[in-house]
Design a protein around this motif. Structure first.
Motif, PDB file in Angstrom:
ATOM      1  N   PRO A 287      -4.664 -62.917 -15.773  1.00 51.11           N
ATOM      2  CA  PRO A 287      -3.408 -63.640 -15.690  1.00 51.11           C
ATOM      3  C   PRO A 287      -3.586 -64.959 -14.943  1.00 51.11           C
TER       4      PRO A 287
ATOM      5  N   THR B 154      -1.340 -66.158 -12.786  1.00 52.03           N
ATOM      6  CA  THR B 154      -0.812 -65.986 -11.421  1.00 52.03           C
ATOM      7  C   THR B 154      -0.665 -64.497 -11.125  1.00 52.03           C
ATOM      8  N   LYS B 155      -0.430 -64.204  -9.856  1.00 50.45           N
ATOM      9  CA  LYS B 155      -0.045 -62.853  -9.410  1.00 50.45           C
ATOM     10  C   LYS B 155      -0.914 -61.729  -9.973  1.00 50.45           C
ATOM     11  N   LEU B 156      -2.199 -61.812  -9.720  1.00 52.99           N
ATOM     12  CA  LEU B 156      -3.047 -60.681 -10.104  1.00 52.99           C
ATOM     13  C   LEU B 156      -2.640 -59.458  -9.285  1.00 52.99           C
ATOM     14  N   PHE B 157      -2.321 -59.700  -8.021  1.00 48.02           N
ATOM     15  CA  PHE B 157      -1.847 -58.616  -7.147  1.00 48.02           C
ATOM     16  C   PHE B 157      -0.457 -58.945  -6.615  1.00 48.02           C
TER      17      PHE B 157
END
Lengths: 189, 150
Positions: A58, A60-63
């Protein structure tokens, strides 16, 4: 004594003479060149450079994980790296706190494990499998797998919180970025 | 060495200094940097509500259901914490096969300090087992003292 002084003075003079002579030769050579020239135009020739490009998913915002407790893991999240250029590439990965405030005790207590996957999705190699690497220390971590042009590879990342941490990290949060540096195969970072 | 030869050497050295320049080796290659921003991790707060034995039993079961071994350690009695470090406790539960927990009865008050509740623990291999969950009152909070197979 006087003879010695004369002798060394003569050596220095020879050095300077050599230097001046050398400069003169270079100067004359570079300013007084003349050639017989001719010009002929050939048809349009095209020289195209290869391109290095990388698409990461992705974006953004893998976690985005809340409520993590000591001894718990986030589970593995995968980054898909697609080589959209036309040269094979290799890459490395780093984690960086989003701001100075995010470089806190929690970031330093999070352990990281990475998994490299082959083209067909099979697990190739695990890095830091014994959870010996802290996320705050994940700097320019080299990835073994090379991605040929036009192909994709997955990189799995799993975070966990050490079971030894105390209540000082309870209720804390940290924001961070993953940075992927890619170079052409055999290139230097 | 005769002085004339030395003079020649110095002269040649002067020429060399003029013509031979330092060689710089540099590497250049294509490169690209991509950032994946907005990653966030937050931890749970240390806030467990244990005012009654019934509420505490439910909290213990909830923690088992979510496999929150750290939380289970936090709601354990002083005796448990004296016997195990947090790491030992978490690691021992980390290898367990517990799937879920269910409360079977209301607490039996044995005294103002001790109670026990019957719970059923299910495992990943589809088996289940009944336990007594012993709770101890510590400064108004009912803490997990231990379990005993029925």
């Amino acid at each position: 004594m006087i003879f010695k002084k004369i002798f060394y003075a003569r050596k220095i003079n020879s050095f300077v003479l050599g230097l001046v002579l050398g400069c003169l030769i270079v100067g004359v050579y570079s300013t007084a060149r003349a050639y017989m020239t001719g010009q002929k135009t050939l048809g349009a020739s095209v020289v195209r450079t290869g391109s290095l490009d990388l698409k990461v998913t992705p974006e953004t915002k893998l976690f985005d994980f809340s409520g993590l407790v000591p001894g718990e893991t986030t589970g593995e999240e995968k980054i898909t790296l697609e080589n959209t250029g036309d040269v094979a590439l290799e890459y490395r990965i780093s984690a960086q706190p989003a701001t100075a405030d995010d470089n806190n005790d929690l970031l330093k207590a999070l352990k990281v494990k990475t998994n490299e996957y082959a083209k067909d999705g099979t697990l190739l190699v695990t890095h830091y499998g014994r959870s010996t690497k802290y996320l705050s220390d994940l700097t320019n971590s080299a990835v073994t797998e090379i991605i040929p042009a036009g192909e994709k590879r997955d990189l799995g990342i799993e975070l966990s919180l050490s079971s030894t941490v105390g209540n000082e990290i309870a209720g804390k949060s940290t924001n961070f970025n993953f940075v992927i540096d890619a170079v052409q195969q055999g290139g230097s970072f | 060495m005769p002085p004339d030869n030395l003079t020649k050497i110095f002269f040649m050295f002067g020429l060399l200094v003029t013509f031979v320049k330092p060689v710089t080796v540099s590497f250049a290659n294509f490169s690209k940097t991509v950032t994946i921003p907005q990653n966030k991790i937050s931890t749970q707060t240390v806030s467990f509500d244990l005012p009654s034995a019934k509420k505490s039993s439910q909290t213990v079961c909830d923690l088992l259901n979510s496999q929150n071994w750290w939380g289970l350690y936090q709601v354990s009695s002083t005796e448990v914490k004296q016997s195990f470090t947090q790491e030992e406790f978490i690691n021992s539960f980390g290898t367990s096969d517990i799937k879920s927990c269910q409360i079977k009865t209301d607490p039996f008050y044995l005294s103002n300090v001790w109670t026990k509740t019957e719970i059923e623990v299910s495992y990943n291999n589809s088996s289940s087992k009944l336990y007594y969950l012993a709770l101890k009152n510590e400064e108004g909070n009912w803490k997990m003292f231990g379990t005993e197979a029925r």
